[in-house]
Write an enzyme that holds these catalytic residues in place. Structure first.
Site, PDB file in Angstrom:
ATOM      1  N   TYR A 174      37.847  18.110 125.405  1.00 61.94           N
ATOM      2  CA  TYR A 174      38.004  17.473 126.651  1.00 61.94           C
ATOM      3  C   TYR A 174      39.323  17.319 127.068  1.00 61.94           C
ATOM      4  CZ  TYR A 174      36.810  14.338 130.624  1.00 61.94           C
ATOM      5  OH  TYR A 174      36.757  13.643 131.850  1.00 61.94           O
ATOM      6  N   ASN A 218      38.765   5.595 134.129  1.00 59.30           N
ATOM      7  CA  ASN A 218      37.404   5.244 134.106  1.00 59.30           C
ATOM      8  C   ASN A 218      36.615   4.599 135.183  1.00 59.30           C
ATOM      9  OD1 ASN A 218      38.403   4.952 131.393  1.00 59.30           O
ATOM     10  ND2 ASN A 218      36.392   4.706 130.517  1.00 59.30           N
ATOM     11  N   SER A 225      27.430   2.335 132.005  1.00 60.22           N
ATOM     12  CA  SER A 225      25.731   2.642 132.253  1.00 60.22           C
ATOM     13  C   SER A 225      25.071   2.061 130.905  1.00 60.22           C
ATOM     14  CB  SER A 225      25.675   4.160 132.617  1.00 60.22           C
ATOM     15  OG  SER A 225      26.427   5.089 131.557  1.00 60.22           O
ATOM     16  N   ASN A 226      25.618   2.623 129.686  1.00 56.73           N
ATOM     17  CA  ASN A 226      25.050   2.134 128.665  1.00 56.73           C
ATOM     18  C   ASN A 226      24.575   0.667 128.436  1.00 56.73           C
ATOM     19  OD1 ASN A 226      24.948   4.629 127.293  1.00 56.73           O
ATOM     20  ND2 ASN A 226      26.083   4.219 125.661  1.00 56.73           N
ATOM     21  N   GLN A 245      39.189  -2.979 122.159  1.00 63.31           N
ATOM     22  CA  GLN A 245      39.943  -1.864 122.661  1.00 63.31           C
ATOM     23  C   GLN A 245      39.444  -2.114 124.080  1.00 63.31           C
ATOM     24  OE1 GLN A 245      36.701  -1.671 121.066  1.00 63.31           O
ATOM     25  NE2 GLN A 245      35.630   0.121 121.280  1.00 63.31           N
ATOM     26  N   THR A 246      40.569  -1.647 124.822  1.00 61.64           N
ATOM     27  CA  THR A 246      40.510  -1.814 126.426  1.00 61.64           C
ATOM     28  C   THR A 246      40.227  -0.623 127.175  1.00 61.64           C
ATOM     29  OG1 THR A 246      42.728  -1.750 126.693  1.00 61.64           O
ATOM     30  CG2 THR A 246      42.141  -3.727 125.847  1.00 61.64           C
ATOM     31  N   ARG A 257      42.672   2.940 122.014  1.00 62.39           N
ATOM     32  CA  ARG A 257      42.555   1.638 121.853  1.00 62.39           C
ATOM     33  C   ARG A 257      42.884   0.835 123.067  1.00 62.39           C
ATOM     34  NH1 ARG A 257      47.847   1.155 119.068  1.00 62.39           N
ATOM     35  NH2 ARG A 257      47.499   3.172 119.728  1.00 62.39           N
ATOM     36  N   GLN A 258      43.730   1.543 123.947  1.00 63.61           N
ATOM     37  CA  GLN A 258      44.161   0.716 125.274  1.00 63.61           C
ATOM     38  C   GLN A 258      44.148   1.767 126.488  1.00 63.61           C
ATOM     39  OE1 GLN A 258      47.686  -1.378 124.487  1.00 63.61           O
ATOM     40  NE2 GLN A 258      48.884   0.564 123.946  1.00 63.61           N
ATOM     41  N   ARG A 259      44.096   1.316 127.501  1.00 65.51           N
ATOM     42  CA  ARG A 259      43.968   2.161 128.772  1.00 65.51           C
ATOM     43  C   ARG A 259      44.251   1.321 129.930  1.00 65.51           C
ATOM     44  NH1 ARG A 259      39.437   6.363 128.977  1.00 65.51           N
ATOM     45  NH2 ARG A 259      40.703   7.468 127.291  1.00 65.51           N
TER      46      ARG A 259
HETATM   47  P1  NAD Z   1      29.365  14.182 135.479  1.00 64.42           P
HETATM   48  O1  NAD Z   1      28.931  14.605 134.296  1.00 64.42           O
HETATM   49  O2  NAD Z   1      28.376  13.393 136.338  1.00 64.42           O
HETATM   50  O3  NAD Z   1      29.671  15.246 136.551  1.00 64.42           O
HETATM   51  C1  NAD Z   1      30.253  16.484 136.246  1.00 64.42           C
HETATM   52  C2  NAD Z   1      29.278  17.572 137.131  1.00 64.42           C
HETATM   53  O4  NAD Z   1      29.950  18.910 136.613  1.00 64.42           O
HETATM   54  C3  NAD Z   1      28.099  17.629 136.793  1.00 64.42           C
HETATM   55  O5  NAD Z   1      27.243  17.695 137.762  1.00 64.42           O
HETATM   56  C4  NAD Z   1      27.658  18.899 135.838  1.00 64.42           C
HETATM   57  O6  NAD Z   1      26.545  19.603 135.895  1.00 64.42           O
HETATM   58  C5  NAD Z   1      28.599  19.959 136.194  1.00 64.42           C
HETATM   59  N1  NAD Z   1      29.218  20.926 135.665  1.00 64.42           N
HETATM   60  C6  NAD Z   1      29.667  20.862 134.029  1.00 64.42           C
HETATM   61  N2  NAD Z   1      30.063  22.156 133.755  1.00 64.42           N
HETATM   62  C7  NAD Z   1      30.038  22.820 134.914  1.00 64.42           C
HETATM   63  C8  NAD Z   1      30.298  24.244 134.841  1.00 64.42           C
HETATM   64  N3  NAD Z   1      30.515  24.820 133.896  1.00 64.42           N
HETATM   65  N4  NAD Z   1      29.922  24.689 136.089  1.00 64.42           N
HETATM   66  C9  NAD Z   1      29.476  24.067 137.278  1.00 64.42           C
HETATM   67  N5  NAD Z   1      29.199  22.578 137.200  1.00 64.42           N
HETATM   68  C10 NAD Z   1      29.398  22.185 136.028  1.00 64.42           C
HETATM   69  O7  NAD Z   1      30.848  13.412 135.617  1.00 64.42           O
HETATM   70  P2  NAD Z   1      31.863  12.628 136.594  1.00 64.42           P
HETATM   71  O8  NAD Z   1      31.890  11.411 136.114  1.00 64.42           O
HETATM   72  O9  NAD Z   1      31.103  12.808 137.862  1.00 64.42           O
HETATM   73  O10 NAD Z   1      33.034  13.486 136.588  1.00 64.42           O
HETATM   74  C11 NAD Z   1      33.336  14.243 137.458  1.00 64.42           C
HETATM   75  C12 NAD Z   1      34.833  14.815 137.284  1.00 64.42           C
HETATM   76  O11 NAD Z   1      35.810  13.783 137.012  1.00 64.42           O
HETATM   77  C13 NAD Z   1      34.960  15.530 135.752  1.00 64.42           C
HETATM   78  O12 NAD Z   1      35.887  16.678 135.972  1.00 64.42           O
HETATM   79  C14 NAD Z   1      35.556  14.546 135.027  1.00 64.42           C
HETATM   80  O13 NAD Z   1      36.375  15.028 133.708  1.00 64.42           O
HETATM   81  C15 NAD Z   1      36.482  13.817 135.892  1.00 64.42           C
HETATM   82  N6  NAD Z   1      36.675  12.453 135.457  1.00 64.42           N
HETATM   83  C16 NAD Z   1      35.681  11.270 135.576  1.00 64.42           C
HETATM   84  C17 NAD Z   1      36.013  10.094 135.331  1.00 64.42           C
HETATM   85  C18 NAD Z   1      34.983   8.984 135.417  1.00 64.42           C
HETATM   86  O14 NAD Z   1      35.118   7.945 134.853  1.00 64.42           O
HETATM   87  N7  NAD Z   1      33.787   9.119 135.927  1.00 64.42           N
HETATM   88  C19 NAD Z   1      37.106   9.721 134.624  1.00 64.42           C
HETATM   89  C20 NAD Z   1      38.113  10.880 134.640  1.00 64.42           C
HETATM   90  C21 NAD Z   1      37.943  11.909 134.884  1.00 64.42           C
HETATM   91  N1  UDP Z   2      31.549   2.215 123.987  1.00 67.77           N
HETATM   92  C1  UDP Z   2      30.960   1.036 123.504  1.00 67.77           C
HETATM   93  N2  UDP Z   2      29.546   1.286 123.354  1.00 67.77           N
HETATM   94  C2  UDP Z   2      28.967   2.335 124.012  1.00 67.77           C
HETATM   95  C3  UDP Z   2      29.665   3.132 124.738  1.00 67.77           C
HETATM   96  C4  UDP Z   2      30.986   3.257 124.673  1.00 67.77           C
HETATM   97  O1  UDP Z   2      31.414   0.411 122.704  1.00 67.77           O
HETATM   98  O2  UDP Z   2      27.659   2.288 124.224  1.00 67.77           O
HETATM   99  C5  UDP Z   2      33.060   2.216 123.971  1.00 67.77           C
HETATM  100  C6  UDP Z   2      33.816   3.557 123.426  1.00 67.77           C
HETATM  101  O3  UDP Z   2      33.702   3.449 122.258  1.00 67.77           O
HETATM  102  C7  UDP Z   2      35.203   3.151 124.137  1.00 67.77           C
HETATM  103  C8  UDP Z   2      34.858   2.444 125.451  1.00 67.77           C
HETATM  104  O4  UDP Z   2      33.544   1.967 125.360  1.00 67.77           O
HETATM  105  O5  UDP Z   2      36.067   2.683 123.379  1.00 67.77           O
HETATM  106  C9  UDP Z   2      34.689   3.567 126.696  1.00 67.77           C
HETATM  107  O6  UDP Z   2      33.929   4.547 126.316  1.00 67.77           O
HETATM  108  P1  UDP Z   2      33.452   5.643 127.528  1.00 67.77           P
HETATM  109  O7  UDP Z   2      32.635   6.769 126.661  1.00 67.77           O
HETATM  110  O8  UDP Z   2      32.648   4.949 128.703  1.00 67.77           O
HETATM  111  O9  UDP Z   2      34.682   6.192 127.835  1.00 67.77           O
HETATM  112  P2  UDP Z   2      36.059   6.725 127.342  1.00 67.77           P
HETATM  113  O10 UDP Z   2      36.101   6.472 125.947  1.00 67.77           O
HETATM  114  O11 UDP Z   2      35.870   8.351 127.634  1.00 67.77           O
HETATM  115  O12 UDP Z   2      37.103   5.941 127.955  1.00 67.77           O
END
Ligand code: NAD
Ligand code: UDP
Ligand code: UDP
Length: 316
Positions: free
Chosen positions: A147, A176, A191-192, A211-212, A277-279
């Site tokens: 990713y 996030n 969501s979890n 972690q933040t 660890r932080q963001r």
């Molecule tokens: P999501 O998983 O809900 O949405 C991603 C969508 O892309 C899904 O509908 C999936 O079916 C589609 N998809 C995946 N692979 C595909 C492919 N090869 N061809 C066509 N469609 C495809 O996730 P989201 O949270 O809505 O994220 C959307 C975008 O924003 C992603 O690119 C993600 O990396 C980026 N993003 C999201 C967050 C967040 O916190 N939500 C943070 C940083 C970046």
């Molecule tokens: N995390 C957690 N419990 C869960 C899901 C995630 O403690 O059920 C923690 C995870 O280890 C991370 C933070 O929450 O430190 C954010 O996780 P998420 O998968 O939402 O996003 P990302 O790590 O990509 O920022």
């Protein structure tokens, strides 16, 4: 009303993509929502199908696509660690081949293109808060690399197409983001925790929970990316978009428990490898150039999200 634009949203049936499509349809634009339904779902965009300015296209961005559009929001890519790690090779292909195809499409049509990049490009950061000039600290061979490195390579492609072919690019580094329409099994922390709290299940804290993260409500984020897309052509980013209010994972769990009046207990599980660890975003660039700052605080955003999950899963 604004000038009507033909807009392609890749990943349009996902969490962010469905909110974005809804916003663009409401503004009267001609929207093509493209998705392969890997993590997205038809139920996210069913309510848009009756609109004549909305069109759904089942397609995988790793294959070429020929349509005529004025703007492209490239969101296609699974975003939750459990989903992007399920088929890591496909995740990299989606980011890299997907970017090449969408950039090729932008080059041919002259469309402006926005990339949904991520705070993950900073990896496990040793600079805090993260500003755009920071190059990051990313493991190239770990379980998050498909990713993180896929998104970093996509950023490289965007800037090379921009230098080489003078196309109009916008690279948004999204932090996030949470809100209604996250899948109950999405696996991301907000969501979890909400689903666990509503069901009275244990709250799964990975590691010590110190972690933040900085959580942005979806409506704020969509405002930010639409503003960025429609900003002046020389503003390319990369640009951080997120809410700078920073919380530990335990603080998040406590807020969710309070807001749901849940009896769930916190239970510790091992921390996945390379978990940052932080963001926390530095959003000065977005605030100074596109006049954007988030307005929804965590309590208000969580309350709206909890209401949504109560309607889809009920509570025990
Ligand atoms: P999501 O998983 O809900 O949405 C991603 C969508 O892309 C899904 O509908 C999936 O079916 C589609 N998809 C995946 N692979 C595909 C492919 N090869 N061809 C066509 N469609 C495809 O996730 P989201 O949270 O809505 O994220 C959307 C975008 O924003 C992603 O690119 C993600 O990396 C980026 N993003 C999201 C967050 C967040 O916190 N939500 C943070 C940083 C970046
Ligand atoms: N995390 C957690 N419990 C869960 C899901 C995630 O403690 O059920 C923690 C995870 O280890 C991370 C933070 O929450 O430190 C954010 O996780 P998420 O998968 O939402 O996003 P990302 O790590 O990509 O920022
Ligand atoms: N491409 C696409 N739609 C288009 C134009 C191009 O999907 O409308 C794809 C094309 O298949 C190619 C990629 O985008 O693989 C990159 O296109 P570009 O023109 O940059 O490269 P080239 O075709 O010269 O390799």
């Amino acid at each position: 009303m604004r000038h009507i634009v033909r807009i392609l949203v890749t990943g349009g049936a996902g969490f962010l993509g469905s909110h974005l499509s809804e916003r663009l349809v409401a503004e009267g634009h001609d929207v093509i929502c493209l998705d392969n339904f890997y993590t997205g779902s038809k139920s996210n965009i069913n309510h848009l199908l009756p609109y004549s300015n909305f069109e759904l296209l089942r397609h995988d961005v790793t294959f070429p696509l020929y349509v005529e559009v004025d703007q492209i929001y490239n969101l296609a890519c699974p975003a939750s660690p459990i989903h992007y790690q399920r088929n890591p090779v496909q995740t990299t292909k989606t980011s890299v081949h997907g970017a090449i195809n969408m950039l090729g499409l932008a080059k041919r049509t002259g469309a402006r293109i926005l990339q949904a990049s991520t705070s993950e490009v900073y990896g496990d950061p040793d600079v805090h808060p993260q500003e755009e000039s920071y190059w990051g600290r990313v493991n190239p061979v770990g379980i998050r690399s498909c990713y993180d490195e896929g998104k970093r390579c996509a950023e490289t492609l965007f800037f090379d197409y921009w230098r080489q072919n003078q196309i109009e690019i916008k690279v948004a580094r999204i932090f996030n983001t949470y809100g209604p329409r996250m899948h109950p099994d999405d696996g991301r922390v907000v969501s979890n925790f909400i689903v666990q709290a509503l069901k009275g299940d244990d709250i799964t804290i990975y590691g010590d929970g110190k972690q933040t993260r900085s959580f942005c409500y979806v409506d704020d984020l969509i405002d930010g990316i639409v503003k960025f897309m429609n900003s002046s052509g020389e503003i390319t980013g990369p640009m951080n978009l997120g809410n700078p209010a920073e919380f530990s994972i335990v603080e998040l769990a406590e807020q969710v428990i309070n807001l749901t009046n849940s009896k769930s207990k916190l239970v510790m599980y091992p921390l996945p490898s390379d978990d940052p660890r932080q963001r926390k975003p530095d959003i000065s660039l977005a605030s100074n150039t596109i006049n954007w700052t988030p307005t929804v605080d965590l309590k208000a955003g969580l309350s709206a999200t909890i209401k949504y999950f109560e309607s889809v899963i009920g509570r025990d």
